[in-house]
Structure formats: structure tokens, C-alpha cells
Design an enzyme around this catalytic site. Sequence first.
Site, PDB file in Angstrom:
ATOM      1  N   TYR A 104       0.806  -1.225   0.000  1.00 57.31           N
ATOM      2  CA  TYR A 104       0.000   0.000   0.000  1.00 57.31           C
ATOM      3  C   TYR A 104       0.837   1.272   0.000  1.00 57.31           C
ATOM      4  CZ  TYR A 104       0.159   2.230   4.627  1.00 57.31           C
ATOM      5  OH  TYR A 104       0.529   2.946   5.725  1.00 57.31           O
ATOM      6  N   LYS A 105       2.114   1.173   0.386  1.00 56.87           N
ATOM      7  CA  LYS A 105       2.874   2.403   0.526  1.00 56.87           C
ATOM      8  C   LYS A 105       4.128   2.357  -0.317  1.00 56.87           C
ATOM      9  CE  LYS A 105       4.667   4.120   4.618  1.00 56.87           C
ATOM     10  NZ  LYS A 105       4.544   4.389   6.033  1.00 56.87           N
TER      11      LYS A 105
ATOM     12  N   HIS B  30      -6.032   6.089  16.203  1.00 58.71           N
ATOM     13  CA  HIS B  30      -5.538   6.346  14.847  1.00 58.71           C
ATOM     14  C   HIS B  30      -5.592   7.840  14.575  1.00 58.71           C
ATOM     15  CE1 HIS B  30      -4.916   5.896  10.521  1.00 58.71           C
ATOM     16  NE2 HIS B  30      -4.592   4.621  10.762  1.00 58.71           N
TER      17      HIS B  30
ATOM     18  N   ASP C  62      -6.766  11.067  12.353  1.00 59.21           N
ATOM     19  CA  ASP C  62      -8.070  11.224  11.698  1.00 59.21           C
ATOM     20  C   ASP C  62      -7.959  11.253  10.173  1.00 59.21           C
ATOM     21  OD1 ASP C  62      -6.907  13.664  11.364  1.00 59.21           O
ATOM     22  OD2 ASP C  62      -8.431  14.811  12.440  1.00 59.21           O
ATOM     23  N   ASP C  63      -6.748  11.031   9.649  1.00 58.80           N
ATOM     24  CA  ASP C  63      -6.574  11.047   8.190  1.00 58.80           C
ATOM     25  C   ASP C  63      -7.265   9.877   7.506  1.00 58.80           C
ATOM     26  OD1 ASP C  63      -4.581   9.602   9.667  1.00 58.80           O
ATOM     27  OD2 ASP C  63      -3.542   9.209   7.785  1.00 58.80           O
TER      28      ASP C  63
ATOM     29  N   GLN D   6      -8.102   4.430   3.013  1.00 60.35           N
ATOM     30  CA  GLN D   6      -8.118   3.755   4.311  1.00 60.35           C
ATOM     31  C   GLN D   6      -9.519   3.696   4.928  1.00 60.35           C
ATOM     32  OE1 GLN D   6      -4.486   4.132   6.896  1.00 60.35           O
ATOM     33  NE2 GLN D   6      -4.398   6.103   5.917  1.00 60.35           N
TER      34      GLN D   6
ATOM     35  N   ASP E 166      12.939  -3.533 -33.006  1.00 53.38           N
ATOM     36  CA  ASP E 166      13.515  -4.184 -31.817  1.00 53.38           C
ATOM     37  C   ASP E 166      14.558  -5.215 -32.263  1.00 53.38           C
ATOM     38  OD1 ASP E 166      13.887  -5.239 -29.276  1.00 53.38           O
ATOM     39  OD2 ASP E 166      12.024  -6.410 -29.307  1.00 53.38           O
TER      40      ASP E 166
HETATM   41  C1  SPV Z   1      10.392  -6.935 -24.617  1.00 54.53           C
HETATM   42  O1  SPV Z   1       9.494  -6.399 -23.987  1.00 54.53           O
HETATM   43  O2  SPV Z   1      11.194  -6.296 -25.283  1.00 54.53           O
HETATM   44  C2  SPV Z   1      10.542  -8.393 -24.570  1.00 54.53           C
HETATM   45  C3  SPV Z   1       9.394  -9.218 -24.260  1.00 54.53           C
HETATM   46  O3  SPV Z   1      11.614  -8.855 -24.834  1.00 54.53           O
HETATM   47  S1  SPV Z   1       8.658  -9.729 -25.700  1.00 54.53           S
HETATM   48  O4  SPV Z   1       8.374  -8.533 -26.480  1.00 54.53           O
HETATM   49  O5  SPV Z   1       7.491 -10.482 -25.391  1.00 54.53           O
HETATM   50  O6  SPV Z   1       9.654 -10.531 -26.404  1.00 54.53           O
HETATM   51 MG    MG Z   2      12.975  -7.527 -25.697  1.00 56.88          MG
END
Ligand code: SPV
Ligand code: MG
Length: 656
Positions: A267-268, A313, A315-316, A322, A428
Site C-alpha cells: 500500500y505504501k 488512529h 483522523d486522516d 483507508q 527491436d
Molecule cells: C520486450 O518487452 O522487449 C521483450 C518481451 O523482450 S517480448 O516482447 O514479449 O519478447
Molecule cells: Mg525484448
Amino acid sequence: MGVLTSEHPKCMTNISQRETILSRQLNQLVSIGVNQVVITTGYYDELLIDYCKELDLPIQFTFVKNPIYDQTNYIYSIYCAREYLQDDIILMHGDLVFENEVLDKLVDYPGSCMTVSSTLPLPEKDFKAQVSDGIITKVGIDIFDNALEAQALYKLNKEDWEKWLNKIIEYCENDNRNVYAENALNELNGAANIHALDIEDLLCAEIDNQEDLAIVSAKLKEIESRTVYMCFSTDIIHGGHISIIKKAQKLGRLIIGVLSDEAVTSYKRFPLVPASERKVMFENLAGVYKVVDQDKLSYRENLEKYKPDIVVHGDDWCVGFQKPIRDEVVSALASYGGKLVEFPYSTDQKYADILANTRSSLAMPDIRRGRLRKVLDIKGLVTVMEAHDGLTGLIVENTVVNQDGGAHQFDAMWVSSLCDSTAKGKPDIELVDMTSRFRTIEDITEVTTKPIIFDGDTGGKTEHFVYTVRTLERLGVSMVIIEDKTGLKKNSLFGTEVVQTQDSIENFCAKIKAGKKAQRTKEFMICARIESLILEQGMDDALTRAFAFVEAGADAIMIHSRKKDPGEIQEFIEKFRAKDATTPIVLVPTSFNSVTEEEWKERGANIIIYANQLMRAEVPAMQKAAEMILEHHRAEECDAMLMPFKDIIRLIPAED
Ligand code: SPV
Ligand code: MG
């Protein structure tokens, strides 16, 4: 009082084995920070003075003897002491016993006030008060109409007190010394601006006889055996905490629940020190009766177990996420007659600064790097969201969903090669070089604190990979994932539609070993990613590689698939776990997205990476906005789908 007062003033009467009316009053005054006390005396004054000195309290006493105490009332004692009373004062009778909460309420009250009770019956012979619009207009013994039970316990601001004191002086100088000081007050008819402070059933009673003494002593015993419960998630204790702890201690024996690391993380933020050390910290605070574990944000379990009389507690929690937790506490307390006491939450900037500093230390590389392992230990399953720049980093850092009285947020960030490349408009294929990838990491680390998992693609040449490992360590990255491919890497989501070559087990093991040997910190993790299922090499190949890579030193295994059906991943986990119960398993469920995190955890997976969802959310939104503006030749139509910039700016932290 008979025998009890025949040898000393009434205020020296014992109300328990360890305290007298006076020692209790004085200790209570010390606890609220009073260090100057004026005591008017009469009979046995020397005994009283010696007694006060023996108590050895941090109080500067002024004793004023009323020389004609046997012929006058306390109005004249006040008159005798008038020169010492030129300030804000708390005025009380010497035979008054009250519980700590009464004094706290009195002190916290913003103006001048007198304690009254709207719930107690009117006493025959003691003080009663008439109140008009919240202001005391008359105090006396013979007032029965429209009156409330009242006690001679006042907090008076200098200005209000001056009005009353002037009247007291006038009375005494006109030889009117045998009346209550309140007779002088009544003449002011409310002009002294003394508010009625309703303390309802809280103990505040004078002791006039043996019967009163027995009742008050029994009530005090009951009050002292009360238990008070508070829960803390903090890993540093500042003045704000101490002040609320002190207030809570006054209500009874204080039990502190220390929130588990898992609950705090959810939560934090990640705690700087683990629950075991946070417990020691509280155990060593003066006046803490007991320290216990609180496993969840919900108090229910501990309230059922310890049945505290009071929960304290700030009072927030009356609003915000919460609130459901508070509602549950209120209903649990109601089930056995417990009570909730809320104190104003401290909004002091210096405490906010301390917390901000604590938070910023979480961003430092040495502190950030080791946290992935810690979160893994604490939670067993870690959720990770992709970030490709400072802004998406902030979204991963700060997005919290409140659910069922709990809170849910991401544990770490994934710096994806796919999204990092896409953000730069590039494919990529390891085209974006490491220098640029590191720059992305720095953009993210500058504004966030959560651990980072870096997509290292193939890791490149082994000779290069060893440099990458050390740079990532220096940047505070927790884990690099490298995939067992070689040559021109393409994104796995293309699978066999493009030419991709898997590295040999031997080569890839050598790369893992070199990386492990190069790393300088013990926390940094190298995860080996297996592409056998993506490249349709079969389950056996995937498993053989997994075990070989672990043998070579991989700290974790990532198994990938681009099938919608999670079957092959589930089969892999089962077969891998049959032989290896501990090495963390990492999944990127982009295609096989129907399985919940809870189910993956159950099956034995440890890290779930949401690898590209933020990028996929932003691209269509941007395209749509661009199209709408082109269609309408203006921006008005697309405004409805846009976030106001003032809301976007709120995501960005201001640094002093
Ligand atoms: C990426 O996020 O670059 C990965 C995961 O390598 S995937 O795209 O699923 O290959
Ligand atoms: Mg990748």
C-alpha cells in the site's frame, strides 16, 4: 473524609497504592508539558510543600498560603496568588481526579473551556453549569434548571481569565471572600467566553468522602487495565509518531501492531527496515506494553485476538483508501464494546520532509538494486510493469488501486527492448545501442524508486556483456534478462515468422558465467531467458536449457511463449518445479494473458512482467487524437479524450 484528612490536606489522600490525588494531578500536568504550578495552601501547608518536593517532578512550584484559609473560601486563595496568575492557566480544585483523556481534550480545545458532562445525572451538592450557545453562563451548586453536571477544571486563555480574575479581585476587596470564585464568574454572564467542554462519561470527579474515594479508586483501576491498540507501518519514528504514541499511552496499556513488510509494500512503499527490526524499534520505546505483528492492512484479526478497549488512529483515515479499513475497525469494535479514538493527523511540513527524504533514499542505486530480491522474498510473486521513459516510470511508480480495504501496486519496472526501441521509432533488433538504453534507465531512475529489471536482449558478445553487467549494477538495476538467441535478434512475438537463431547451450552458459563473474554486488541478478517454445524446439529442449543455465549460475529463468493458450507455460513450470523448487521463474504473459497473478503464484511462478501494455495504450490514443484534429481542422472535438495538463503535471514530483 475523617481520618484520611486528619493528618494531611485532602489532596494528599491516596487514590491507589502508588498515587495521591495531588501526585496524579501533577504527573498528568507534566505529561502535557506544564512546568509551572501555583498551589494555594492552608492547613498542613509545610507537609504539603515537603511532599511536592519529594515527588521530584520537573515543575517549578509557587506555594501561596491563604493566611485566613479557615475563614474564607478559595476565592480568597486565588486573590492571594493573583500576581502569579497573569498568564494562560489551567485551574483545578485540589480534590479532583480525572482520567488522562479529559486533560488531553481540555488542552486540545482551541479556546477557554470548562469540563461538563451531558450524560451524567445532576449532582445534589456539587457544581452544575448553565450553558448558552456553547458558552458557560452560570456555575453553582443550586442551579438545577437547564443545567449540566460540571467540574472545576478549566483551561483559560489569559484574556478570558483576566476578566474573571478582575471580578475575583473586586469581590475580595469588597470583603466578599466567603463565596465560590464562580460567583464572581457568574456576574460576567458569559463574557469570559468559557466554552462548555462535554466529556460525557469520562472520569472527572471530586472526592468529598470515603464513598467517592471508593468509587473513583475502582474506576481508576478499571481505566488502568484498559488496553489500547495502534498499528504502525513506519520505518522511522519522528516527533509526530511520538506525540500520538504519548497520547495513546495515556488511554491505557499500549499494544502496537507492526504491519508486515508485504502489507507495507503493497500500500505504501518498500520498507527501509524489515518488520522484525521495526518491531524492535517499537519494543524499545518507553511505555509500550506489547508489540505484535499485524499481517494485513485489515485490523480485524488483531482486534479479535487482543480485544483492545480502544483503537487509536490519526483522523486522516476518515477519507481516502483507508476508509474501508476504518469502517471495519468501527464495526469490529462495536461488536464487543470497544472504542475508536482519533487524534488530528500531523500535517507538519518537517515530518513530510523526513518522509520525502526517506523515500528519496530508496531511489539511490545501492538501496534500489537489492530490493528486487527482498520483494521476491517477502511476496513470493512480484508484479512488474513496463516503463520506457520518465513519465511511464512515474505511472508505474505511483499507480495504486484500492481494493477490498487493501491497496495494490506494481513492485518493479521493466525496461523493455521492444518499447524502448519503439519509443525511438526503431525496430527491436538491438539497433538502439546500450548507451541509449542506459540513458532510458537514467531517465526512469531520476524520478522513481522501484526496482528495475532490464531487458538485455541477447546480452551481445560475451566480451561486451561483462561491461553491461557492471554498468547496470552502477545504475542500480536489480536484474538483467538475456535471451538465448544469437545473430540478428528479432522480437520473440514474431516467433518462427522471421529468421531467428537460438544460441547453443554451451555458448549461452559461458555468457552467464562471465556475467556472474563480472558482477561486483551480491544482489544483482542475471536471468536466463529460454526461447525454445517461441522457436518451436519443444518442451524437452526448454527444460534441458533451463537446468543447464541454472547450473551455469543464472539467478532466475524466464520461459516465453507466444501462444494464447497458457498450457505449455504451465507444463514447463510443473516440470521445472519438480526438480528445482527455488530458482525464480519469470513470465511475460502478453499472449497467454487469461491467467491471474494469484494462479501463477499458486503454480510456482515468481515474476510477472507486463511487457508492453503502457506503450500499446498510448499509441492508439495518440493516433486517435491526431486523426480527430486532422478531420475537424481544430482541436475542440478531441478535447474530451484528453487529460488536462494540470492533471498530468501532478504526476511529476516537485523537488526542492
Ligand atoms: C520486450 O518487452 O522487449 C521483450 C518481451 O523482450 S517480448 O516482447 O514479449 O519478447
Ligand atoms: Mg525484448
